[in-house]
Design a protein around this motif. Structure first.
Motif, mmCIF file in Angstrom:
data_model
loop_
_atom_site.group_PDB
_atom_site.id
_atom_site.type_symbol
_atom_site.label_atom_id
_atom_site.label_comp_id
_atom_site.label_asym_id
_atom_site.label_seq_id
_atom_site.Cartn_x
_atom_site.Cartn_y
_atom_site.Cartn_z
ATOM 1 N N TYR A 135 -6.418 -5.215 3.202
ATOM 2 C CA TYR A 135 -5.602 -5.569 2.032
ATOM 3 C C TYR A 135 -4.406 -6.468 2.334
ATOM 4 O O TYR A 135 -3.746 -6.925 1.405
ATOM 5 N N ALA A 136 -4.074 -6.702 3.598
ATOM 6 C CA ALA A 136 -2.972 -7.584 3.989
ATOM 7 C C ALA A 136 -1.673 -7.280 3.247
ATOM 8 O O ALA A 136 -1.059 -8.165 2.649
ATOM 9 N N ALA A 145 -4.578 0.463 10.632
ATOM 10 C CA ALA A 145 -5.004 -0.889 11.002
ATOM 11 C C ALA A 145 -6.153 -1.363 10.107
ATOM 12 O O ALA A 145 -6.189 -2.522 9.677
ATOM 13 N N ASN A 146 -7.096 -0.464 9.813
ATOM 14 C CA ASN A 146 -8.191 -0.822 8.913
ATOM 15 C C ASN A 146 -7.670 -1.169 7.515
ATOM 16 O O ASN A 146 -8.136 -2.120 6.876
ATOM 17 N N VAL A 147 -6.704 -0.395 7.033
ATOM 18 C CA VAL A 147 -6.115 -0.656 5.717
ATOM 19 C C VAL A 147 -5.413 -2.015 5.710
ATOM 20 O O VAL A 147 -5.539 -2.797 4.758
ATOM 21 N N ILE A 148 -4.684 -2.321 6.787
ATOM 22 C CA ILE A 148 -3.988 -3.604 6.873
ATOM 23 C C ILE A 148 -4.982 -4.760 6.861
ATOM 24 O O ILE A 148 -4.799 -5.757 6.148
ATOM 25 N N HIS A 149 -6.054 -4.651 7.622
ATOM 26 C CA HIS A 149 -7.045 -5.726 7.651
ATOM 27 C C HIS A 149 -7.755 -5.879 6.307
ATOM 28 O O HIS A 149 -8.165 -6.988 5.938
ATOM 29 N N VAL A 188 0.858 -1.187 0.000
ATOM 30 C CA VAL A 188 0.000 0.000 0.000
ATOM 31 C C VAL A 188 0.892 1.235 0.000
ATOM 32 O O VAL A 188 1.895 1.285 0.727
ATOM 33 N N TYR A 189 0.545 2.196 -0.836
ATOM 34 C CA TYR A 189 1.128 3.531 -0.715
ATOM 35 C C TYR A 189 0.059 4.413 -0.082
ATOM 36 O O TYR A 189 -1.052 4.537 -0.615
ATOM 37 N N ASN A 231 -1.450 -6.519 -8.801
ATOM 38 C CA ASN A 231 -2.453 -5.738 -9.530
ATOM 39 C C ASN A 231 -2.833 -4.495 -8.729
ATOM 40 O O ASN A 231 -3.176 -4.600 -7.551
ATOM 41 N N VAL A 232 -2.756 -3.332 -9.374
ATOM 42 C CA VAL A 232 -3.159 -2.089 -8.722
ATOM 43 C C VAL A 232 -4.676 -1.987 -8.767
ATOM 44 O O VAL A 232 -5.288 -2.073 -9.840
ATOM 45 N N LEU A 233 -5.297 -1.826 -7.594
ATOM 46 C CA LEU A 233 -6.750 -1.768 -7.512
ATOM 47 C C LEU A 233 -7.226 -0.371 -7.866
ATOM 48 O O LEU A 233 -6.867 0.603 -7.198
#
Length: 326
Positions: A255-256, A249-253, A135-136, A152-154
């Motif tokens: 997109y891992a 933390a939300n981003v990590i959950h 993630v950037y 793949n870039v979402l």
């Protein structure tokens, strides 16, 4: 020689670069993003920096083969425009981009991305060490993320995947975001909203502070410059760390990622105050593997270099599509 253009349209600045087939920058230009009166003024600023970058590179605009644009959102990819951007005045309703740039450069190869998607393209294209799952994240005038999963870039059907700054982190809605909705991460921690949040916190608990709370020019810079010397400034920064950790933390959950690379003026200028507290908090907030949290190596250039990489690769950021990638 083949020539390509990259554009970074932010809420604060607009930049353009001209590069060759190795992504070497040959010319560049930048200026402040107009605050209106309408979106056409912003479009004209984009065209102006592209022309000036071409002039510096001694390249005629019609020699350019393709362009990439990383822009603030929200986007309408089908129309090639920005619609009602949250961090510009309400009079800026529609910013045409793809059509005007295409006409200037006389090419149909103009690829529009959310700025953070351009950022993650730049991260992966220009660094061998960035993984397929990353993630950037930008913490700047606004907050957003570009996400790569399995390489793949979402993007999403309309180009607006990754608008993580508009995740609700506070269900009580203490702050209203620039988009007009309550409780969004960006409403607390973006550069535009930090001074507003500080004022609200001070009104709730008016402790003594040297911060120029009532000054119309009070900014996020004032808060971070007072850190360590002003009790209230430290309190504001502690609160920002709480919301930033929750958002990340939300981003990590979601997109891992193996890596979260962070850029944007707020983070780049204050890495110890922004990133270190997040690193300390994540182990107690994340259920899955905690990724590496690091500052981008590309600094302020991450979006414009990603836009240039997009132009070279047909909008994909896939290094294998370039014969001699950098």
């Amino acid at each position: 020689m083949a020539y390509y253009v990259g554009v970074d349209l932010g809420a604060t600045n607009v930049r353009a670069v001209v590069g060759d087939e190795t992504a070497t920058v040959l010319g560049s230009d930048a200026r402040g993003t107009p605050r209106g009166p309408t979106g056409i003024a912003v479009t004209e600023a984009v065209l102006s920096v592209v022309r000036n970058a071409c002039a510096e590179a001694d390249v005629d605009p019609d020699e350019v083969l393709a362009a990439g644009i990383g822009s603030i959102g929200p986007l309408d990819l089908a129309a090639g425009v920005v619609l009602n951007p949250a961090n510009l005045p309400d009079t800026v309703e529609r910013i045409p981009l793809v059509g005007p740039v295409s006409r200037l450069l006389d090419t149909e190869e103009v690829h529009l991305h959310n700025d953070t998607n351009a950022g993650v393209i730049g991260e992966r294209f220009h660094s061998e060490r960035n993984p397929d799952d990353m993630v950037y994240l930008t913490v700047s005038s606004g907050i957003g993320a570009g996400v790569a999963v399995d390489g793949n870039v979402l993007s999403g059907w309309d180009g607006n995947a990754g608008e993580v700054g508009h995740m609700t982190v506070d269900p009580h809605g203490f702050m209203t975001c620039g988009c007009g909705l309550d409780g969004h991460w960006e409403g607390y921690c973006s550069g535009n909203n930090i001074p507003k949040y500080a004022r609200e916190l001070h009104e709730e608990d008016p402790i003594e502070t040297a911060l120029p709370i009532e000054d119309p020019d009070f900014s996020a810079v004032d808060v971070f410059e007072a850190a360590g010397e002003d009790v209230f400034a430290d309190h504001v920064i502690d609160q920002l760390a709480h919301w930033n950790a929750m958002g990340i933390a939300n981003v990590i959950h979601a997109y891992a990622p193996l890596v979260v690379s962070v850029g944007g003026a707020v983070a780049l200028n204050n890495p110890e105050r922004v990133l270190d507290p997040v690193r300390e908090k994540l182990a107690d907030m994340v259920f899955i593997n905690v990724p590496e949290i690091r500052l981008t190596d590309l600094g302020d250039d991450v979006v414009v270099k990603g836009a240039l990489a997009s132009a070279l690769t047909g909008g994909t950021g896939d290094r294998s599509r370039v014969e001699s990638p950098p």
